[in-house]
Design a protein around this motif. Sequence first.
Motif, short mmCIF file in Angstrom:
data_model
loop_
_atom_site.label_atom_id
_atom_site.label_comp_id
_atom_site.label_asym_id
_atom_site.label_seq_id
_atom_site.Cartn_x
_atom_site.Cartn_y
_atom_site.Cartn_z
N ILE A 18 0.90 -1.24 -0.03
CA ILE A 18 -0.01 -0.01 0.12
C ILE A 18 1.04 1.30 0.05
CG2 ILE A 18 -2.03 1.20 1.08
CD1 ILE A 18 -2.58 -1.40 2.56
N ASP A 19 0.51 2.16 -0.99
CA ASP A 19 1.48 3.13 -1.12
C ASP A 19 1.60 4.21 0.22
OD1 ASP A 19 2.18 2.82 -3.66
OD2 ASP A 19 0.63 4.34 -4.42
N LEU A 20 0.52 4.38 0.75
CA LEU A 20 0.37 5.05 1.98
C LEU A 20 -0.73 4.63 2.81
CD1 LEU A 20 1.44 7.94 3.14
CD2 LEU A 20 -0.27 9.03 1.97
N VAL A 21 -0.59 4.49 4.17
CA VAL A 21 -1.59 4.43 5.14
C VAL A 21 -1.50 5.44 6.10
CG1 VAL A 21 -2.52 3.05 6.84
CG2 VAL A 21 -1.35 1.79 5.08
N GLN A 22 -2.55 6.31 6.20
CA GLN A 22 -2.83 7.46 6.70
C GLN A 22 -2.87 7.01 8.36
OE1 GLN A 22 -4.95 10.34 3.53
NE2 GLN A 22 -6.01 9.91 5.29
N HIS A 23 -3.04 7.86 9.40
CA HIS A 23 -3.09 7.66 10.75
C HIS A 23 -4.55 7.16 11.12
CE1 HIS A 23 0.33 8.21 13.53
NE2 HIS A 23 0.49 9.00 12.27
N ASP A 24 -5.72 7.73 10.08
CA ASP A 24 -6.80 6.93 10.62
C ASP A 24 -6.96 5.60 9.95
OD1 ASP A 24 -7.14 7.76 7.94
OD2 ASP A 24 -8.67 9.02 8.33
N LEU A 25 -5.89 5.19 9.35
CA LEU A 25 -6.05 3.84 8.67
C LEU A 25 -6.62 3.74 6.99
CD1 LEU A 25 -7.15 1.00 11.14
CD2 LEU A 25 -4.77 1.68 10.36
N THR A 26 -6.75 5.11 6.58
CA THR A 26 -7.07 5.18 5.15
C THR A 26 -6.21 4.71 4.40
OG1 THR A 26 -8.57 6.97 5.64
CG2 THR A 26 -7.79 6.98 3.44
N ALA A 27 -6.62 4.02 3.34
CA ALA A 27 -5.41 3.38 2.38
C ALA A 27 -5.41 4.26 1.29
CB ALA A 27 -6.00 1.81 2.07
N VAL A 28 -4.23 4.60 0.79
CA VAL A 28 -4.10 5.48 -0.24
C VAL A 28 -3.21 4.88 -1.48
CG1 VAL A 28 -3.11 7.92 -0.90
CG2 VAL A 28 -4.30 7.48 1.11
N ASP A 29 -3.92 5.03 -2.64
CA ASP A 29 -2.85 4.44 -3.63
C ASP A 29 -2.69 6.02 -4.65
OD1 ASP A 29 -1.81 1.89 -4.83
OD2 ASP A 29 -2.73 2.99 -6.46
N TYR A 30 -1.61 6.05 -5.01
CA TYR A 30 -1.25 6.98 -6.13
C TYR A 30 -1.15 6.72 -7.39
CZ TYR A 30 0.96 9.74 -2.18
OH TYR A 30 1.01 10.42 -1.20
N LYS A 31 -1.90 7.56 -8.43
CA LYS A 31 -2.21 7.22 -9.62
C LYS A 31 -1.57 8.34 -10.62
CE LYS A 31 -4.44 3.39 -9.00
NZ LYS A 31 -3.50 2.16 -8.96
N SER A 32 -0.99 8.16 -11.35
CA SER A 32 -0.52 9.11 -12.50
C SER A 32 -1.75 9.14 -13.64
CB SER A 32 0.77 9.45 -12.73
OG SER A 32 1.39 8.32 -13.50
N ALA A 33 -2.02 10.21 -14.10
CA ALA A 33 -2.94 10.17 -15.35
C ALA A 33 -2.74 11.58 -16.32
CB ALA A 33 -4.41 10.37 -14.73
N ALA A 34 -3.06 11.40 -17.56
CA ALA A 34 -2.82 12.15 -18.45
C ALA A 34 -3.92 13.43 -18.32
CB ALA A 34 -2.66 11.70 -19.88
N ALA A 35 -5.02 12.60 -18.07
CA ALA A 35 -6.31 13.67 -18.15
C ALA A 35 -7.08 13.44 -16.68
CB ALA A 35 -7.32 13.29 -19.24
#
Length: 272
Positions: free
Chosen positions: A154-171
């Motif tokens: 998992i890219d990032l787990v916030q303190h409140d346990l929210t899981a975050v995934d980063y995406k790069s996109a052209a639009a």
Amino acid sequence: MALVKKFPPEASAPSTIHPDYLSPSSAKSYLSCSLRFFFERVAQIRKPTTIALHVGKAIHATLQSFNLARWRGEDSSEAIMEKAFSSHFLELEKTEGPVDYANEETRQKVHSCAWNTVKAYMASGEVSSQMPLGVEVGMSAAILGLPIPVRGVIDLVQHDLTAVDYKSAAAKPDAGHAAFDHELQLVTYQMMIEEATGDAPPSLDLIYLVKTKTPQVIRVKTPPANEQRKQRIADLYKIAYEGITTERFHPQPGMQCSWCQYRKECVGWCRR
Ligand code: SF4
């Protein structure tokens, strides 16, 4: 997964493919086109790295450096991160290239556009509001009826346990479509966090870094899955596992063929 075959074998031949685990990306890859999965992950036919893939990896690696520096209380200034970005960009060209740039001018433009996108994220409210609990967190989950675990990072787990995934996109992404498209990955993260902590994350988030002329940072939030959604994802893993281990690989033509790098190999496919 080791290289085991040069071309999909006869359906009746005994299987030699026994993965130790499945990841969200491997299951999604198999389910979207099993033959492309075979070429890419079983036969391991290498293709030139696309610019979009290279940029995505360089951005991702820089965000990892940035979040790790913040997590450790180290210098995460723009100057340090610019150096980190250039270093990741170059290193990935060496280790995963060649990248299919038309020329050096295009390469420079791509470099500058990608760095501006990272800068936009670092200056965005997404950063000041959230300190990481974990960065690049490797986790696993057991699924009832699946003989191997599901593993992911998992890219990032916030303190409140929210899981975050980063995406790069052209639009700019459509929020509803983005959440639907990444459901397998996001719900898997929820299952992993629940197994590790006993608690459900309050949200499953995608953060899009959009590489437009003026870069944009867009967070797409998805509510945690209920039991039915989790069961749906568990079933998809079981279908992918069964297909891979019984060596069911065949073309699945669709929109994904427009950007598939294995079209030449695909045209040569037939059921032997
Ligand atoms: S061209 Fe389409 S059907 Fe063929 S392997 Fe690629 S994605 Fe699959």
